[in-house]
Design a protein around this motif. Structure first.
Motif, PDB file in Angstrom:
ATOM      1  N   ARG A  75      -0.458  12.186   2.062  1.00  0.00           N
ATOM      2  CA  ARG A  75      -1.088  10.958   2.548  1.00  0.00           C
ATOM      3  C   ARG A  75      -0.097  10.108   3.345  1.00  0.00           C
ATOM      4  O   ARG A  75      -0.433   9.571   4.404  1.00  0.00           O
ATOM      5  CB  ARG A  75      -1.636  10.165   1.359  1.00  0.00           C
ATOM      6  CG  ARG A  75      -2.420   8.932   1.764  1.00  0.00           C
ATOM      7  CD  ARG A  75      -3.116   8.317   0.577  1.00  0.00           C
ATOM      8  NE  ARG A  75      -3.983   7.232   0.979  1.00  0.00           N
ATOM      9  CZ  ARG A  75      -4.790   6.588   0.154  1.00  0.00           C
ATOM     10  NH1 ARG A  75      -4.835   6.922  -1.129  1.00  0.00           N
ATOM     11  NH2 ARG A  75      -5.556   5.604   0.605  1.00  0.00           N
ATOM     12  N   LEU A  76       1.128   9.977   2.847  1.00  0.00           N
ATOM     13  CA  LEU A  76       2.146   9.211   3.568  1.00  0.00           C
ATOM     14  C   LEU A  76       2.482   9.856   4.908  1.00  0.00           C
ATOM     15  O   LEU A  76       2.669   9.169   5.916  1.00  0.00           O
ATOM     16  CB  LEU A  76       3.409   9.074   2.712  1.00  0.00           C
ATOM     17  CG  LEU A  76       3.287   8.194   1.468  1.00  0.00           C
ATOM     18  CD1 LEU A  76       4.512   8.346   0.584  1.00  0.00           C
ATOM     19  CD2 LEU A  76       3.082   6.734   1.868  1.00  0.00           C
ATOM     20  N   THR A 110       1.501   4.212  -3.194  1.00  0.00           N
ATOM     21  CA  THR A 110       1.470   5.669  -3.040  1.00  0.00           C
ATOM     22  C   THR A 110       2.788   6.294  -3.479  1.00  0.00           C
ATOM     23  O   THR A 110       2.805   7.336  -4.153  1.00  0.00           O
ATOM     24  CB  THR A 110       1.177   6.037  -1.572  1.00  0.00           C
ATOM     25  OG1 THR A 110      -0.032   5.405  -1.152  1.00  0.00           O
ATOM     26  CG2 THR A 110       1.030   7.549  -1.414  1.00  0.00           C
ATOM     27  N   GLU A 169     -10.190  10.820   0.029  1.00  0.00           N
ATOM     28  CA  GLU A 169     -10.581  11.004   1.428  1.00  0.00           C
ATOM     29  C   GLU A 169     -12.067  11.286   1.604  1.00  0.00           C
ATOM     30  O   GLU A 169     -12.532  11.415   2.739  1.00  0.00           O
ATOM     31  CB  GLU A 169      -9.789  12.178   2.038  1.00  0.00           C
ATOM     32  CG  GLU A 169      -8.288  12.138   1.779  1.00  0.00           C
ATOM     33  CD  GLU A 169      -7.615  10.969   2.458  1.00  0.00           C
ATOM     34  OE1 GLU A 169      -8.153  10.491   3.476  1.00  0.00           O
ATOM     35  OE2 GLU A 169      -6.552  10.531   1.970  1.00  0.00           O
ATOM     36  N   ARG A 202       0.832  -1.209   0.000  1.00  0.00           N
ATOM     37  CA  ARG A 202       0.000   0.000   0.000  1.00  0.00           C
ATOM     38  C   ARG A 202       0.864   1.255   0.000  1.00  0.00           C
ATOM     39  O   ARG A 202       0.598   2.201  -0.749  1.00  0.00           O
ATOM     40  CB  ARG A 202      -0.920  -0.007   1.214  1.00  0.00           C
ATOM     41  CG  ARG A 202      -1.814   1.231   1.294  1.00  0.00           C
ATOM     42  CD  ARG A 202      -2.769   1.155   2.468  1.00  0.00           C
ATOM     43  NE  ARG A 202      -3.716   0.049   2.320  1.00  0.00           N
ATOM     44  CZ  ARG A 202      -4.677  -0.223   3.194  1.00  0.00           C
ATOM     45  NH1 ARG A 202      -4.812   0.515   4.273  1.00  0.00           N
ATOM     46  NH2 ARG A 202      -5.490  -1.229   2.979  1.00  0.00           N
ATOM     47  N   VAL A 203       1.909   1.252   0.827  1.00  0.00           N
ATOM     48  CA  VAL A 203       2.820   2.397   0.862  1.00  0.00           C
ATOM     49  C   VAL A 203       3.525   2.555  -0.475  1.00  0.00           C
ATOM     50  O   VAL A 203       3.661   3.665  -1.002  1.00  0.00           O
ATOM     51  CB  VAL A 203       3.839   2.238   2.007  1.00  0.00           C
ATOM     52  CG1 VAL A 203       4.951   3.279   1.889  1.00  0.00           C
ATOM     53  CG2 VAL A 203       3.144   2.363   3.353  1.00  0.00           C
ATOM     54  N   ARG A 248       0.458  11.763   6.701  1.00  0.00           N
ATOM     55  CA  ARG A 248      -0.682  11.559   7.598  1.00  0.00           C
ATOM     56  C   ARG A 248      -0.721  10.136   8.158  1.00  0.00           C
ATOM     57  O   ARG A 248      -1.264   9.904   9.238  1.00  0.00           O
ATOM     58  CB  ARG A 248      -2.000  11.858   6.876  1.00  0.00           C
ATOM     59  CG  ARG A 248      -2.268  13.336   6.658  1.00  0.00           C
ATOM     60  CD  ARG A 248      -3.736  13.564   6.326  1.00  0.00           C
ATOM     61  NE  ARG A 248      -4.158  12.768   5.187  1.00  0.00           N
ATOM     62  CZ  ARG A 248      -4.068  13.179   3.920  1.00  0.00           C
ATOM     63  NH1 ARG A 248      -3.547  14.371   3.654  1.00  0.00           N
ATOM     64  NH2 ARG A 248      -4.486  12.404   2.938  1.00  0.00           N
ATOM     65  N   GLN A 249      -0.134   9.198   7.426  1.00  0.00           N
ATOM     66  CA  GLN A 249      -0.107   7.812   7.884  1.00  0.00           C
ATOM     67  C   GLN A 249       1.020   7.545   8.886  1.00  0.00           C
ATOM     68  O   GLN A 249       1.189   6.419   9.337  1.00  0.00           O
ATOM     69  CB  GLN A 249       0.021   6.872   6.684  1.00  0.00           C
ATOM     70  CG  GLN A 249      -1.228   6.842   5.810  1.00  0.00           C
ATOM     71  CD  GLN A 249      -1.033   6.050   4.529  1.00  0.00           C
ATOM     72  OE1 GLN A 249       0.079   5.622   4.210  1.00  0.00           O
ATOM     73  NE2 GLN A 249      -2.110   5.850   3.780  1.00  0.00           N
TER      74      GLN A 249
END
Length: 301
Positions: free
Chosen positions: A185-186, A76, A123, A72-73, A188-189
């Motif tokens: 996004r990365l 992205t 989102e 998943r990472v 925020r994760q």
């Protein structure tokens, strides 16, 4: 939002993005000092190709946990890296086909909408009315800035060249949106901005190296070309995107995309002060509108 929270948001999120945008705004003036034989593709690939590798090297071992983040990472990262590679090629070729004014306004003016679209899709975050108003005012200001700027070296462009250039400008705006959203996004994760920027721009830089190898000869054959390439890679690329990553850790990608509308304003001012171009009253009015839009945005939640 209370005053202390707004101040922290400005210092940690808004200010780094604005500083990055100001540095990006210097690229056009810097590129004007390159040898005439250097192509737009060589300048763009040197900017983000070499600069991306510098960001990767600066991140060092901090990228290792991100590299082991799983499929998943990596999806992205790859999406962001491909967008990083596409952006400078589309952006510089857009300006080559349509002229600096049109290429700039299409690319930068379309970026906030594309970034917000990424947030809506990824989102399910619908834009609030203040963001829409701030983006509309600032985008109109950008349009007035570039329309009020005279470029004596720009000749007439054919219809199909203009159509292709506008399409490439939209592609550049969408590419910026994808890599800014991917980085945000990365972060925020749970990832830190330094390894995120290092991995994403490092992989994107690797993708650009073949383009630079094929087109970069005239750029690297003179001292002025080497200075231009070094400045573009280290300052408006490596350092500016370090600031950009820091800012993305504290504000949304859509907000950042609106803040970077200060970039063409900076480019216009520098072109007048350094390159001897002329900005009409229409353009100075556009600068005021961009500032008004940024003030509206800074007072939003």
């Amino acid at each position: 939002m209370d005053d202390n929270a707004r101040r922290r948001r400005f210092v940690s999120g808004v200010l780094p993005i604005l500083l990055a945008a100001v540095l990006w705004g210097s690229t056009g003036t810097a590129a004007s000092f390159a040898p005439p034989e250097a192509s737009a593709l060589s300048i763009g690939s040197a900017n983000m190709g070499i600069g991306g590798l510098v960001l990767l090297a600066a991140a060092g071992r901090s990228v290792l946990p991100l590299l082991h983040g799983g499929p998943r990472v990596w999806r992205t990262i790859v999406a962001g890296a491909v967008a990083v590679a596409v952006y400078p090629l589309a952006y510089y070729k857009s300006m080559d086909l349509t002229g600096i004014a049109t290429g700039t306004v299409v690319t930068v003016g379309s970026t906030p909408a594309f970034t917000k679209l990424c947030e809506v899709i990824g989102e399910r975050a619908l834009p609030h009315a203040r963001w829409v108003g701030a983006s509309a005012v600032s985008t109109l200001g950008v349009a007035l800035v570039v329309l009020g700027q005279r470029h004596p070296d720009e000749g007439a462009h054919g219809v199909w060249e203009t159509v292709a250039g506008v399409a490439l400008g939209l592609l550049a705006g969408a590419s910026y949106a994808v890599y800014s959203y991917s980085g945000a996004r990365l972060i925020r994760q749970g990832a830190s901005s330094r390894p995120v920027m290092g991995v994403m721009f490092g992989v994107g830089g690797l993708l650009l190296i073949p383009v630079l190898a094929a087109t970069g000869g005239p750029l690297f054959e003179s001292g002025s070309g080497l200075l231009v390439a070094g400045y573009l890679a280290l300052v408006p690329m490596a350092f500016a995107y370090f600031l950009f990553g820091r800012g993305l850790a504290h504000i949304a990608a859509g907000t950042a995309a609106t803040l970077i509308l200060i970039e063409p304003v900076t480019a216009a001012v520098l072109s007048v002060a350094v390159a001897g171009e002329h900005l009409d009253p229409l353009g100075w009015g556009g600068i005021i509108l961009v500032g008004a839009g940024l003030l509206i945005l800074d007072n939003s939640k």
